[in-house]
Design a protein around this motif. Structure first.
Motif, mmCIF file in Angstrom:
data_model
loop_
_atom_site.group_PDB
_atom_site.id
_atom_site.type_symbol
_atom_site.label_atom_id
_atom_site.label_comp_id
_atom_site.label_asym_id
_atom_site.label_seq_id
_atom_site.Cartn_x
_atom_site.Cartn_y
_atom_site.Cartn_z
ATOM 1 N N THR A 41 -3.457 -4.711 6.541
ATOM 2 C CA THR A 41 -3.234 -5.116 5.154
ATOM 3 C C THR A 41 -1.884 -4.595 4.668
ATOM 4 O OG1 THR A 41 -5.628 -4.983 4.762
ATOM 5 C CG2 THR A 41 -4.184 -5.052 2.826
ATOM 6 N N PRO A 42 -1.056 -5.452 4.070
ATOM 7 C CA PRO A 42 0.252 -4.998 3.562
ATOM 8 C C PRO A 42 0.080 -3.949 2.467
ATOM 9 C CG PRO A 42 0.159 -7.404 3.676
ATOM 10 C CD PRO A 42 -1.234 -6.909 3.890
ATOM 11 N N ASP A 43 1.021 -2.978 2.418
ATOM 12 C CA ASP A 43 0.985 -1.997 1.352
ATOM 13 C C ASP A 43 1.562 -2.605 0.080
ATOM 14 O OD1 ASP A 43 3.752 -2.027 1.640
ATOM 15 O OD2 ASP A 43 3.842 -0.133 2.728
ATOM 16 N N LYS A 44 1.731 -1.799 -0.972
ATOM 17 C CA LYS A 44 2.166 -2.337 -2.257
ATOM 18 C C LYS A 44 3.590 -2.856 -2.226
ATOM 19 C CE LYS A 44 3.281 2.324 -3.951
ATOM 20 N NZ LYS A 44 2.969 3.333 -5.001
ATOM 21 N N ASN A 47 4.805 -4.179 3.147
ATOM 22 C CA ASN A 47 4.991 -3.770 4.539
ATOM 23 C C ASN A 47 3.645 -3.535 5.213
ATOM 24 O OD1 ASN A 47 7.945 -3.537 4.442
ATOM 25 N ND2 ASN A 47 7.563 -1.781 3.090
ATOM 26 N N ILE A 48 3.550 -3.946 6.459
ATOM 27 C CA ILE A 48 2.362 -3.680 7.261
ATOM 28 C C ILE A 48 2.668 -2.483 8.163
ATOM 29 C CG2 ILE A 48 0.848 -4.525 9.086
ATOM 30 C CD1 ILE A 48 1.090 -7.291 7.940
ATOM 31 N N ASN A 49 1.914 -1.434 7.997
ATOM 32 C CA ASN A 49 2.114 -0.209 8.776
ATOM 33 C C ASN A 49 0.983 -0.086 9.784
ATOM 34 O OD1 ASN A 49 4.399 0.744 7.098
ATOM 35 N ND2 ASN A 49 2.821 0.981 5.517
ATOM 36 N N ASP A 50 1.258 -0.499 11.022
ATOM 37 C CA ASP A 50 0.215 -0.414 12.036
ATOM 38 C C ASP A 50 0.097 1.015 12.567
ATOM 39 O OD1 ASP A 50 2.356 -0.062 13.749
ATOM 40 O OD2 ASP A 50 2.309 -2.109 14.526
ATOM 41 N N ARG A 51 -0.804 1.223 13.501
ATOM 42 C CA ARG A 51 -1.080 2.565 14.008
ATOM 43 C C ARG A 51 0.144 3.193 14.663
ATOM 44 N NH1 ARG A 51 -5.917 -0.358 14.709
ATOM 45 N NH2 ARG A 51 -7.827 0.783 14.072
ATOM 46 N N LEU A 52 0.834 2.429 15.509
ATOM 47 C CA LEU A 52 1.999 2.967 16.201
ATOM 48 C C LEU A 52 3.112 3.327 15.223
ATOM 49 C CD1 LEU A 52 2.187 0.607 19.318
ATOM 50 C CD2 LEU A 52 1.480 3.006 19.275
ATOM 51 N N THR A 53 3.254 2.539 14.164
ATOM 52 C CA THR A 53 4.297 2.802 13.165
ATOM 53 C C THR A 53 4.035 4.108 12.428
ATOM 54 O OG1 THR A 53 4.744 0.446 12.860
ATOM 55 C CG2 THR A 53 5.411 1.922 11.083
ATOM 56 N N ILE A 54 2.801 4.318 11.996
ATOM 57 C CA ILE A 54 2.469 5.534 11.251
ATOM 58 C C ILE A 54 2.569 6.758 12.148
ATOM 59 C CG2 ILE A 54 0.640 6.733 9.999
ATOM 60 C CD1 ILE A 54 -0.327 4.035 9.008
ATOM 61 N N CYS A 55 2.100 6.635 13.369
ATOM 62 C CA CYS A 55 2.182 7.740 14.314
ATOM 63 C C CYS A 55 3.639 8.134 14.551
ATOM 64 C CB CYS A 55 1.509 7.347 15.625
ATOM 65 S SG CYS A 55 1.710 8.555 16.963
ATOM 66 N N GLY A 115 3.566 4.918 5.621
ATOM 67 C CA GLY A 115 2.199 4.587 5.992
ATOM 68 C C GLY A 115 1.138 5.508 5.428
ATOM 69 N N PHE A 116 1.541 6.614 4.825
ATOM 70 C CA PHE A 116 0.553 7.538 4.273
ATOM 71 C C PHE A 116 0.158 7.068 2.868
ATOM 72 C CE2 PHE A 116 1.554 9.960 7.880
ATOM 73 C CZ PHE A 116 0.629 10.984 8.020
ATOM 74 N N THR A 117 -0.537 5.956 2.835
ATOM 75 C CA THR A 117 -1.018 5.383 1.586
ATOM 76 C C THR A 117 -2.226 6.179 1.088
ATOM 77 O OG1 THR A 117 -2.486 3.865 2.759
ATOM 78 C CG2 THR A 117 -0.234 3.108 2.322
ATOM 79 N N ASP A 118 -2.690 5.825 -0.103
ATOM 80 C CA ASP A 118 -3.860 6.517 -0.655
ATOM 81 C C ASP A 118 -5.082 6.335 0.239
ATOM 82 O OD1 ASP A 118 -2.314 7.341 -2.776
ATOM 83 O OD2 ASP A 118 -2.996 5.756 -4.135
ATOM 84 N N ASP A 119 -5.266 5.116 0.772
ATOM 85 C CA ASP A 119 -6.408 4.868 1.652
ATOM 86 C C ASP A 119 -6.302 5.686 2.940
ATOM 87 O OD1 ASP A 119 -7.531 3.134 -0.146
ATOM 88 O OD2 ASP A 119 -6.771 1.319 0.826
ATOM 89 N N PHE A 120 -5.108 5.723 3.513
ATOM 90 C CA PHE A 120 -4.900 6.486 4.740
ATOM 91 C C PHE A 120 -5.135 7.970 4.473
ATOM 92 C CE2 PHE A 120 -2.454 8.803 7.885
ATOM 93 C CZ PHE A 120 -2.696 8.105 9.061
ATOM 94 N N TRP A 121 -4.635 8.462 3.351
ATOM 95 C CA TRP A 121 -4.789 9.875 2.992
ATOM 96 C C TRP A 121 -6.262 10.239 2.846
ATOM 97 C CZ3 TRP A 121 -0.963 13.570 2.375
ATOM 98 C CH2 TRP A 121 -1.360 14.789 1.805
ATOM 99 N N ALA A 122 -7.012 9.403 2.137
ATOM 100 C CA ALA A 122 -8.423 9.688 1.879
ATOM 101 C C ALA A 122 -9.276 9.582 3.140
ATOM 102 C CB ALA A 122 -8.964 8.746 0.814
#
Length: 329
Positions: A41-44, A47-55, A115-122
């Protein structure tokens, strides 16, 4: 709160081997398929931050180079540690800034990472801010995860970092079996340490010993690690980094005033409490006699008999750790 019970994001500021270990732990933590919608899901900002991107963003924030880290586990095992130059993502933000290229100073700094969005953080960082013991990530750990105190989800991530093709890492039912098995064992022991050594934990994951037999009985398949020696380097049974939380509350007429203080203390250099008086007759630092008795005149330039002499003080028992961070909310 035991910081060594969590995955240490500051491994990204260490050496190349630590980078790969952190990449494996992050990918193992966020890889379960039930989290797919979060990474599709795109962020606000669109941008789409997949697993490899955030890592990669987590490691690139703290490492010292300008190369884009490759979090592909298979590629990393083949020696492909980089996949180009770090992008200009942060410079293109409405309020631009640069990567730090230095260790994280605080947990809140992770909010600045792509990629550290609110959903990812929670989900993967701090599921319950009122219960910091449930936190999954840290920036104050000593690198290795304490298998006696880490949560089941953290343990799963660490195990899958060392055995990415194991059934518990690719089969949701096996993962659930491991999580429930660890939770059940922790409930039985009521907080007592489960493992006397890191080898005990390794044996359990291989289906050996009392705990390994228990997990096998509930249907978990034994785990085969890529390298047992490297996996043992990523775990420990002793914690040295702790967060101490203190909360004060004052009830008022129309409102309550509340303040919370967090202090992170490093006990790696603290000496143990011996309860013994040194052979030279000086009292241990902090004891009553050391604060009430006048220091005798030194008999030599070294002053070994003087409890206030720096050379003597360096040998005294000092169980206090070093404060490395504090925060007041």
């Amino acid at each position: 709160v035991d910081e060594d019970a969590k995955i240490d994001a500051n491994l990204g500021a260490s050496n190349d081997i630590a980078h790969i270990r952190l990449a494996q732990e992050i990918m193992a933590l966020i890889s379960p398929i039930q989290f797919n919608p979060m990474f599709e899901t795109p962020d606000k900002r669109g941008n789409i931050n997949d697993r490899l991107t955030i890592c990669a963003a987590t490691i690139d924030w703290a490492d010292v180079d300008e190369s884009l880290f490759n979090c592909n586990i298979q590629a990393a095992s083949n020696g492909a540690s980089s996949s180009g130059v770090e992008d200009a993502y942060y410079q293109l933000l409405p309020k631009p800034y640069r990567r730090k290229n230095a260790p994280f100073d605080s947990l809140e700094e992770l909010h600045m990472v792509r990629g550290f969005t609110d959903d990812f953080w929670a989900t993967f960082v701090d599921p319950d801010p009122e219960k910091p013991e449930k936190r999954v990530l840290t920036v104050w750990g000593q690198g290795a995860v304490n298998v006696n105190t880490a949560g089941a989800q953290t343990l799963l991530g660490v195990v899958c970092a060392g055995a990415p093709t194991a059934d518990i890492c690719i089969n949701p039912l096996q993962s659930a079996t491991f999580l429930s098995g660890v939770t059940m064992a922790r409930g039985i022991t009521m907080g007592a340490p489960l493992f006397g050594s890191t080898q005990d934990f390794l044996d359990m994951m291989k289906g050996k010993g009392q705990m390994g037999t228990l997990l096998s009985a509930v249907g978990m398949k034994p785990v085969k690690f890529l390298s047992e020696s490297e996996f043992l380097k990523s775990i420990t049974i002793e914690s040295k980094m702790f967060s101490i939380y203190a909360i004060g509350s004052k009830r008022g007429f129309k409102r309550d005033t509340r303040i919370r203080v967090q202090t992170v203390v490093d006990f790696r250099l603290a000496t143990p409490i011996t309860g013994q008086i040194p052979a030279n007759g000086a009292s241990p630092a902090g004891s009553a006699s050391s604060t009430r008795t006048a220091a005798p005149a030194p008999t030599s330039s070294v002053g070994a008999s003087n409890p206030n002499d720096p050379a003597n003080a360096a040998n005294q028992t000092n169980p206090s750790g070093q404060v490395v961070y504090f925060r007041i909310d």
